[in-house]
Design an enzyme around this catalytic site. Structure first.
Site, PDB file in Angstrom:
ATOM      1  N   ASP A  65       0.941  -1.336  -0.230  1.00  0.00           N
ATOM      2  CA  ASP A  65       0.143   0.002  -0.122  1.00  0.00           C
ATOM      3  C   ASP A  65       0.770   1.156   0.074  1.00  0.00           C
ATOM      4  O   ASP A  65       0.418   2.356  -0.375  1.00  0.00           O
ATOM      5  CB  ASP A  65      -0.812   0.091   1.050  1.00  0.00           C
ATOM      6  CG  ASP A  65      -0.107  -0.226   2.677  1.00  0.00           C
ATOM      7  OD1 ASP A  65       1.120  -0.046   2.802  1.00  0.00           O
ATOM      8  OD2 ASP A  65      -1.009  -0.313   3.693  1.00  0.00           O
ATOM      9  N   SER A  66       2.424   1.412  -0.001  1.00  0.00           N
ATOM     10  CA  SER A  66       2.867   2.128  -0.197  1.00  0.00           C
ATOM     11  C   SER A  66       2.688   2.420  -1.485  1.00  0.00           C
ATOM     12  O   SER A  66       3.359   3.732  -1.806  1.00  0.00           O
ATOM     13  CB  SER A  66       4.718   2.026   0.159  1.00  0.00           C
ATOM     14  OG  SER A  66       4.760   0.457  -0.833  1.00  0.00           O
ATOM     15  N   ASP A 104      -0.534  -6.024  -0.010  1.00  0.00           N
ATOM     16  CA  ASP A 104      -0.963  -5.656   1.309  1.00  0.00           C
ATOM     17  C   ASP A 104      -3.112  -5.291   1.613  1.00  0.00           C
ATOM     18  O   ASP A 104      -3.342  -5.031   0.603  1.00  0.00           O
ATOM     19  CB  ASP A 104      -0.817  -3.881   1.745  1.00  0.00           C
ATOM     20  CG  ASP A 104       0.984  -3.762   2.581  1.00  0.00           C
ATOM     21  OD1 ASP A 104       1.371  -4.833   3.361  1.00  0.00           O
ATOM     22  OD2 ASP A 104       1.433  -3.418   1.820  1.00  0.00           O
ATOM     23  N   LYS A 111       0.035  -9.143   3.214  1.00  0.00           N
ATOM     24  CA  LYS A 111       0.029  -8.485   4.450  1.00  0.00           C
ATOM     25  C   LYS A 111      -0.704  -8.025   5.599  1.00  0.00           C
ATOM     26  O   LYS A 111      -1.774  -7.706   4.825  1.00  0.00           O
ATOM     27  CB  LYS A 111       1.394  -8.404   4.458  1.00  0.00           C
ATOM     28  CG  LYS A 111       2.199  -7.323   5.816  1.00  0.00           C
ATOM     29  CD  LYS A 111       3.668  -7.356   4.656  1.00  0.00           C
ATOM     30  CE  LYS A 111       2.962  -5.437   4.552  1.00  0.00           C
ATOM     31  NZ  LYS A 111       2.813  -4.423   4.926  1.00  0.00           N
ATOM     32  N   GLU A 114      -1.334  -5.380   8.922  1.00  0.00           N
ATOM     33  CA  GLU A 114      -0.518  -4.466   9.904  1.00  0.00           C
ATOM     34  C   GLU A 114      -1.302  -4.386  11.224  1.00  0.00           C
ATOM     35  O   GLU A 114      -2.406  -3.989  11.512  1.00  0.00           O
ATOM     36  CB  GLU A 114      -0.732  -3.068   9.253  1.00  0.00           C
ATOM     37  CG  GLU A 114       0.268  -2.872   8.122  1.00  0.00           C
ATOM     38  CD  GLU A 114       0.790  -1.198   7.799  1.00  0.00           C
ATOM     39  OE1 GLU A 114       0.930  -1.071   6.906  1.00  0.00           O
ATOM     40  OE2 GLU A 114       0.153  -0.792   8.198  1.00  0.00           O
ATOM     41  N   GLU A 116       9.246  -3.509  10.875  1.00  0.00           N
ATOM     42  CA  GLU A 116       9.580  -2.147  10.617  1.00  0.00           C
ATOM     43  C   GLU A 116      10.228  -1.225  11.304  1.00  0.00           C
ATOM     44  O   GLU A 116       9.355  -1.590  12.476  1.00  0.00           O
ATOM     45  CB  GLU A 116       8.858  -1.844   9.833  1.00  0.00           C
ATOM     46  CG  GLU A 116       8.848  -0.124   9.478  1.00  0.00           C
ATOM     47  CD  GLU A 116       8.187   0.399   8.186  1.00  0.00           C
ATOM     48  OE1 GLU A 116       8.534   1.499   7.203  1.00  0.00           O
ATOM     49  OE2 GLU A 116       6.615  -0.331   8.041  1.00  0.00           O
TER      50      GLU A 116
END
EC number: 2.1.2.11
Length: 273
Positions: A53-54, A92, A120, A122, A189
């Site tokens: 999602d970056s 993501d 993925k 978070e 991270e």
């Protein structure tokens, strides 16, 4: 350009990643959001390709990843999947798409149908029921702990996590809980290198670091960061791999080599407690 892969290169699967971790062979991972770059990364020997999602930052020019939608992630996953042949492709789950196990499953199914081979998420130990729900339904999961960009406002900015005793203890709990729930990979991270190394040793599954030191099972960077073409602020953990290289392909190969031989990340790319 057409990339002809080394015929000896085998498809990267979750068992293959686990075998690499068990053998002490480092795992190289980069982001890609389209077919051309996914094909190039695969050709250069990257084992894991992240449709992150970056893309909100580097493709859309957003200040955070929060505006990225599930539909956008599915579109870019489809694009990357068409270019990839052997790397493991993970995507993501974007902000707000996994508040419950059922919602997470519906979102993950959308991405898996688009071509993702893993999703993925978070978060910390609170994610364990969601991870368990997904894994039980054949959705492979990478759990992302430490600095979680989707929580940037709650964290008060992009800050190193686990620097206090309490913070470090929480990250240890997060990692173990998410592994126990079935996560096949744990990504850390912006975590102090010593703590990330300790967590890596405590887990049986591979760990991927971004700003988490050299003792993780593998490393990941955002492609635009390591090519030095993103105009935003450069994080401490980023190294410019285009420096001195004649082509993007050469830069990607230099990254893979540096991850494999342990020269990246160096001390200047890591954090201390």
């Amino acid at each position: 350009m057409s990339y002809l892969l080394d015929p000896s290169r085998k498809t990267i699967t979750i068992p293959k990643l686990q075998a690499m971790r068990d053998a002490g062979e480092k795992i190289a991972m980069l982001t890609a959001y389209d077919s051309s770059f996914a094909a190039l990364l695969d050709y250069c020997g990257v084992e894991m390709i992240l449709v992150g999602d970056s893309l909100g930052n580097v493709m859309q020019g957003q200040q955070t990843t929060l505006p990225v939608t599930l539909e956008q992630m599915a579109y870019h996953t489809e694009c990357a999947a068409r270019g990839n042949q052997t790397a493991l492709l993970l995507t993501d789950l974007p902000f707000g798409t996994y508040p419950t196990p059922e919602a997470a499953f519906a979102s993950a199914v959308t991405l898996m149908k688009a071509g993702a081979q893993m999703v993925k998420l978070e978060g910390g130990d609170w994610l364990a029921p969601i991870v368990k729900f997904l894994v039980e339904r054949s959705i492979p999961v990478c759990a992302h702990i430490g600095l979680t960009p989707q929580s940037v406002h709650a964290l008060g900015g992009f800050k190193v996590q686990g620097k206090t005793d309490a913070g470090a203890a929480q990250l240890r709990r997060d990692a173990l809980a998410l592994q126990a729930a079935g996560a096949q990979v744990v990504l850390m991270e912006a975590v102090p290198a010593a703590l990330a190394g300790e967590i890596t040793q405590s887990l049986a599954v591979p760990t991927i670091g971004i700003g988490a030191g050299a003792d993780c099972s593998g490393q990941v960077l955002v492609l635009q960061d390591m090519l030095n073409i993103y105009p935003g602020r450069k994080a401490k953990f980023v190294r410019n791999f285009m420096d001195g290289q004649p082509s993007i392909e050469a830069a990607v190969r230099a990254y893979v080599a540096a991850v494999k031989d342990g020269s990246f990340p160096a001390a200047e790319h890591t954090f201390s407690a």
